[in-house]
Scaffold this active site. Structure first.
Site, PDB file in Angstrom:
ATOM      1  N   ASP A 132       0.825  -1.208   0.000  1.00  0.00           N
ATOM      2  CA  ASP A 132       0.000   0.000   0.000  1.00  0.00           C
ATOM      3  C   ASP A 132       0.864   1.265   0.000  1.00  0.00           C
ATOM      4  O   ASP A 132       0.566   2.232   0.684  1.00  0.00           O
ATOM      5  CB  ASP A 132      -0.941   0.002   1.213  1.00  0.00           C
ATOM      6  CG  ASP A 132      -2.207   0.825   0.951  1.00  0.00           C
ATOM      7  OD1 ASP A 132      -2.515   1.088  -0.230  1.00  0.00           O
ATOM      8  OD2 ASP A 132      -2.884   1.208   1.922  1.00  0.00           O
ATOM      9  N   LYS A 134       1.860   4.621  -1.140  1.00  0.00           N
ATOM     10  CA  LYS A 134       1.235   5.755  -1.809  1.00  0.00           C
ATOM     11  C   LYS A 134       1.534   7.005  -0.987  1.00  0.00           C
ATOM     12  O   LYS A 134       1.904   6.914   0.190  1.00  0.00           O
ATOM     13  CB  LYS A 134      -0.272   5.541  -1.946  1.00  0.00           C
ATOM     14  CG  LYS A 134      -1.009   5.339  -0.626  1.00  0.00           C
ATOM     15  CD  LYS A 134      -2.484   5.053  -0.861  1.00  0.00           C
ATOM     16  CE  LYS A 134      -3.221   4.825   0.463  1.00  0.00           C
ATOM     17  NZ  LYS A 134      -4.652   4.504   0.243  1.00  0.00           N
ATOM     18  N   ASN A 137       0.344   7.467   2.643  1.00  0.00           N
ATOM     19  CA  ASN A 137       0.864   6.534   3.652  1.00  0.00           C
ATOM     20  C   ASN A 137       2.336   6.792   3.973  1.00  0.00           C
ATOM     21  O   ASN A 137       2.969   5.982   4.644  1.00  0.00           O
ATOM     22  CB  ASN A 137       0.690   5.089   3.185  1.00  0.00           C
ATOM     23  CG  ASN A 137      -0.737   4.599   3.375  1.00  0.00           C
ATOM     24  OD1 ASN A 137      -1.541   5.242   4.050  1.00  0.00           O
ATOM     25  ND2 ASN A 137      -1.053   3.470   2.777  1.00  0.00           N
ATOM     26  N   ASP A 150       0.315   2.689   8.151  1.00  0.00           N
ATOM     27  CA  ASP A 150      -0.858   1.942   7.681  1.00  0.00           C
ATOM     28  C   ASP A 150      -0.466   0.580   7.106  1.00  0.00           C
ATOM     29  O   ASP A 150      -0.349   0.410   5.902  1.00  0.00           O
ATOM     30  CB  ASP A 150      -1.649   2.745   6.652  1.00  0.00           C
ATOM     31  CG  ASP A 150      -3.085   2.249   6.537  1.00  0.00           C
ATOM     32  OD1 ASP A 150      -3.399   1.192   7.114  1.00  0.00           O
ATOM     33  OD2 ASP A 150      -3.903   2.926   5.884  1.00  0.00           O
ATOM     34  N   THR A 168      -4.213  -0.120  -2.949  1.00  0.00           N
ATOM     35  CA  THR A 168      -4.899   0.995  -3.584  1.00  0.00           C
ATOM     36  C   THR A 168      -4.754   0.847  -5.091  1.00  0.00           C
ATOM     37  O   THR A 168      -3.635   0.747  -5.606  1.00  0.00           O
ATOM     38  CB  THR A 168      -4.305   2.330  -3.108  1.00  0.00           C
ATOM     39  OG1 THR A 168      -4.419   2.392  -1.677  1.00  0.00           O
ATOM     40  CG2 THR A 168      -5.043   3.500  -3.733  1.00  0.00           C
TER      41      THR A 168
END
Length: 325
Positions: A132, A134, A137, A150, A168
């Site tokens: 994840d 991104k 985060n 996260d 995502t």
């Protein structure tokens, strides 16, 4: 890990919101120290059958530590909620910094890429696929360095490959979306890194569509466009990271040898904070403008702040909205 409960904290304001959780800026009553508190509603988690991801986050965050990863200082629960209390990163997140500053210079992109590579390499040595990566985060601490956060979608890899579809969508590698073949491995994080680097120089993700099916098709079948100023070195790195075939995609170790990083003499110096950050936050702990204003500029309702599970309103908490120098 130290013991605590929600009554020991003042909760000021919502600073982030995800699929299964909300994150609040809070201050511990006895020390006046600021924290970020992630609050997860048990009922919602159970309804969406996501309890395994809460447990996965707890498991991962209780493993060996790294300075570029956010870890909880306290964990506790009530009848209706789980709570994770972590350090508060005063610089907000990379997404908000990017929106405030605009397109990054390539030397700044290089700085953040090196930190992210260090963090991902550590996770991979712990047999963890992040899944994840991104901008939202990636948090910024008081030194201007990053911390990944996260870990609910992360995966502890017990075997060489896995098949779960998590993450995502804009940053998901094709092999995750294909759901066929031999599954996927750590190379999916390299793909996400390529998407992130592209976004920092192009000011948008490499693959975009409001229609989910079309976006999936773009990720699986098209190549990113480079209709903006970019060096050959960064372009080559991004193209290699966004190879559809994970076997053609470089590993994190191989990435370090690319021309984009040829001027980096000492990768280890970043681990000891010897390299100056391009953006240094002004430390005002009550200043939360650096998080997504969709969460910090409007009063939120429906969450108790006193430890009870009754509906209540969070009192307004406004910081200095001047831009970071």
């Amino acid at each position: 890990m130290m013991q605590a409960d929600i009554d020991q904290f003042f909760l000021f304001r919502l600073i982030s919101k995800g699929t299964y959780a909300k994150v609040y800026l809070a201050k511990k009553k006895d020390t006046n120290k600021f924290y970020a508190i992630k609050k997860l509603k048990k009922k919602q988690i159970d309804q969406k059958k996501q309890a395994q991801y809460v447990m996965m986050e707890k498991t991962i965050l209780n493993q060996e530590k790294h300075q570029f990863i956010v870890y909880p200082q306290y964990q506790f629960e009530q009848v209706n909620h789980f709570y994770f209390v972590s350090e508060y990163c005063v610089g907000g997140d990379l997404f908000s910094l990017f929106k405030a500053k605009g397109k990054f210079k390539e030397k700044h992109i290089q700085f953040y890429a090196i930190l992210i590579i260090h963090a991902l390499q550590f996770l991979h040595t712990q047999k963890i696929i992040y899944r994840d990566l991104k901008p939202k985060n990636i948090l910024i601490d008081e030194k201007g360095y990053i911390k990944l956060t996260d870990f609910g979608l992360s995966k502890i890899l017990q075997q060489e490959m896995t098949e779960q579809v998590q993450g995502t969508l804009e940053y998901l590698a094709p092999e995750i979306l294909n759901q066929i073949g031999d599954g996927y491995d750590y190379k999916v994080d390299c793909w996400s890194l390529g998407c992130l680097l592209y976004e920092l120089i192009a000011e948008c993700p490499p693959f975009m569509s409001e229609q989910r099916d079309k976006l999936i098709s773009l990720i699986k079948t098209t190549q990113p466009k480079f209709n903006f100023p970019i060096s050959d070195e960064l372009k080559d790195l991004i193209i290699r990271l966004l190879q559809k075939d994970p076997n053609q995609r470089p590993s994190l170790v191989e990435i370090k040898e690319f021309p984009f990083f040829q001027n980096v003499k000492d990768w280890e110096s970043y681990l000891s904070y010897k390299v100056a950050s391009p953006f240094l936050p002004i430390i005002q702990y009550e200043d939360i403008w650096r998080f997504d204003p969709g969460f910090t500029q409007s009063e939120q309702s429906g969450d108790a702040i006193d430890g009870s599970d009754k509906d209540n309103k969070i009192p307004g908490f406004f910081g200095n909205n001047s831009q970071q120098q």
